[in-house]
Write an enzyme that holds these catalytic residues in place. Structure first.
Site, short mmCIF file in Angstrom:
data_model
loop_
_atom_site.label_atom_id
_atom_site.label_comp_id
_atom_site.label_asym_id
_atom_site.label_seq_id
_atom_site.Cartn_x
_atom_site.Cartn_y
_atom_site.Cartn_z
CB SER A 161 44.99 44.66 42.87
OG SER A 161 45.50 43.69 43.72
CG ASP B 239 39.39 41.01 42.61
OD1 ASP B 239 38.37 40.84 43.31
OD2 ASP B 239 40.23 40.11 42.45
CG HIS C 93 43.52 40.03 40.83
ND1 HIS C 93 42.67 40.48 41.82
CD2 HIS C 93 44.67 40.75 40.96
CE1 HIS C 93 43.30 41.43 42.52
NE2 HIS C 93 44.50 41.62 42.01
#
Ligand SMILES: *[C@@H]1O[C@H](CO)[C@@H](O)[C@H](O)[C@H]1NC(C)=O
Ligand SMILES: *[C@@H]1O[C@H](CO)[C@@H](O)[C@H](O)[C@H]1NC(C)=O
Ligand SMILES: CC(=O)N[C@H]1CO[C@H](CO)[C@@H](O)[C@@H]1O
Length: 454
Positions: free
Chosen positions: A166, A190, A261
């Protein structure tokens, strides 16, 4: 005599009870470090401090992290002759420690003899997202100072592989910028989207940040970024919504919100475990991919890029292409691999729109796909994520399901074909021609085939 017997018994019992207790005490002297967790109170008191720390895991201590230190008297087990995997977590909404770090470290160490260096920036990564985004470059700068020191001790820049989850992907990207792209590899799991999508490449992960940059996209309509950021970018199931995530009604709210996610991480770990290949097919869009318009990896000279640790994702072409969008379908649980089966159906022109249901059967396994047929089209192509290979499919059934709603008549199927891609060997599609599918009377066909040794 009975008295003496009791004494011996007591003595034996005492040994049995105390010996393990001593053992436990000894084990505790080798303390295992944990990542930090922060509370809202702590955060408010120490807002300005990042309190960055590093933990080290190696094959000698795969389950017990040591705090990284450069003090020769307290070695943390970091070995400058080995390659280094740097794990960088992302935003921590509630200040909790990321629970998946241990599993990722263990998975990496099983696959490769390396140092796993975990960056603990939980204090700087918690609570207000916009403030966390303000912190990330400072975190990158601090990490780059450490990398510099390690370089002076003999670590080569090419031997570093950053794995950023992330927001951690952009932290890694900025470290890459600071080292002018000389770092070996960056993998973005992601990579964060909010406040990064429109950002300059200086501010986000991009292919110039390392010699090779790969990314996995699983939630690009929400927490993830929707644009390619690496040399290869794997968009799983289109990169937005993951199978098994959207409708998990009973999962916790948190699990529901971050399921898509976090899927990038779980698929990555599964790929490193290596139970089955997860390969991506280059295509300009997911829609084109689903229509079967992209079935080969010619742009990579036939070798499709794979998710995982293989060098340059298994790509052999050079120079390495950039920002290649790759698509693949996955199943909803580990190991996530599926077979891509293209269903092609050609019908004679219809007087009215119609609906067909196509069912594939393999032993006890049955899977259906529904097709809406329109009057203005006669060719239908759709890609199917199927649990087994084409050569294992036992039979096909086509039902005229629209009959109840559309009062549709018979449908004449000129041909119905199945093929698998990417294919390792040249395979003819499985075709059946000239089929009449009557109302209320399903048509079915058994395939006579076998999977050869390959
Ligand atoms: C460091 O790694 C090298 C290469 O694998 C190995 O030969 C050496 O023994 C290791 N050093 C220590 C202290 O474990
Ligand atoms: C990887 O393999 C190990 C050992 O076989 C297993 O315990 C672990 O659950 C696997 N992890 C994933 C993500 O598949
Ligand atoms: C929720 C949680 O894990 N809290 C822990 C945070 O860290 C402190 C000190 O390390 C622990 O005491 C808490 O239990």
């Amino acid at each position: 005599m009975p008295g003496k017997h009791k004494t011996i018994l007591l003595w034996v019992l005492t040994i049995c009870i105390t010996t393990p207790a001593v053992g436990v005490g000894e084990e505790l002297t080798e303390e295992c470090a944990e990542l930090s967790n922060s509370t809202w109170q702590e955060y408010r008191q120490q807002r300005a401090r990042l309190r960055l720390r590093y933990l080290v895991l190696t094959r000698k201590n795969p389950d017990c992290a040591h705090v990284f230190t450069q003090d020769a008297h307290e070695p943390s087990g970091f070995n400058v002759s080995l390659p280094t995997k740097v794990i960088i977590h992302g935003y921590r909404a509630m200040g909790s420690r990321p629970s998946w770090v241990k599993e990722l470290a263990r998975t990496l160490l099983r696959a490769q003899d390396a140092n796993v260096l975990v960056v603990d920036w939980v204090y700087g990564a918690s609570f207000a997202y916009n403030l966390v985004v303000q912190n990330y470059k400072e975190v990158s700068i601090q990490i780059s100072i450490l990398i510099n020191q390690l370089q002076n001790q003999g670590c080569r820049l090419e031997s570093f592989h950053f794995i950023g989850i992330s927001l951690g992907a952009h932290v890694a990207g900025f470290i890459g910028t600071l080292f002018e792209g000389k770092i070996g590899r960056i993998t973005g799991l992601d990579p964060a989207g909010p406040m990064f999508k429109g950002a300059d490449t200086f501010d986000r992960l991009d292919p110039s940040d390392a010699q090779f940059v790969d990314a996995i996209h699983t939630d690009s309509d929400y927490f993830g970024i929707s644009i390619p950021v690496g040399h290869v970018d794997f968009f799983l199931n289109g990169g937005k919504d993951q199978t098994g995530c959207a409708r998990s009604k009973f999962a916790s709210m948190y699990g529901y919100v971050i399921c898509d996610h976090m899927r990038a991480l779980h698929v990555y770990m599964s790929a490193i475990n290596g139970s089955c290949p997860l390969t991506g097919i280059p295509c300009s869009s997911y829609e084109d991919f689903l229509k079967g318009n992209c079935m080969t990896c010619e742009v990579f000279k036939g070798r499709c890029p794979t998710i995982g640790l293989s060098e340059n994702s298994g790509i052999a072409v050079s120079p390495i292409l950039k920002e290649q969008k790759l698509f693949l379908l996955t199943s909803s649980s580990p190991p996530f691999c599926t077979h891509h089966i293209l269903l092609e159906l050609e019908v004679s022109p219809l007087g009215k729109s119609a609906e067909l249901e196509v069912k594939l059967t393999t032993g006890a396994l049955e899977e259906e796909q529904r097709l809406r047929l329109q009057t203005d089209a006669t060719m239908y192509r759709t890609v199917w994520a199927y649990p087994v290979a084409l050569c294992e499919i036992g039979s096909i059934q086509v039902r005229n399901t629209g009959a109840r709603f559309y009062r549709q008549g018979d449908v004449h199927v000129k041909s119905v074909c199945l093929s698998e891609f990417p294919s390792l060997r040249p395979e003819e599609p499985l075709c059946v021609n000239d089929v009449h599918v009557r109302r209320g009377a399903p048509w079915s066909h058994d395939y006579v085939q076998a999977c050869g040794d390959f």
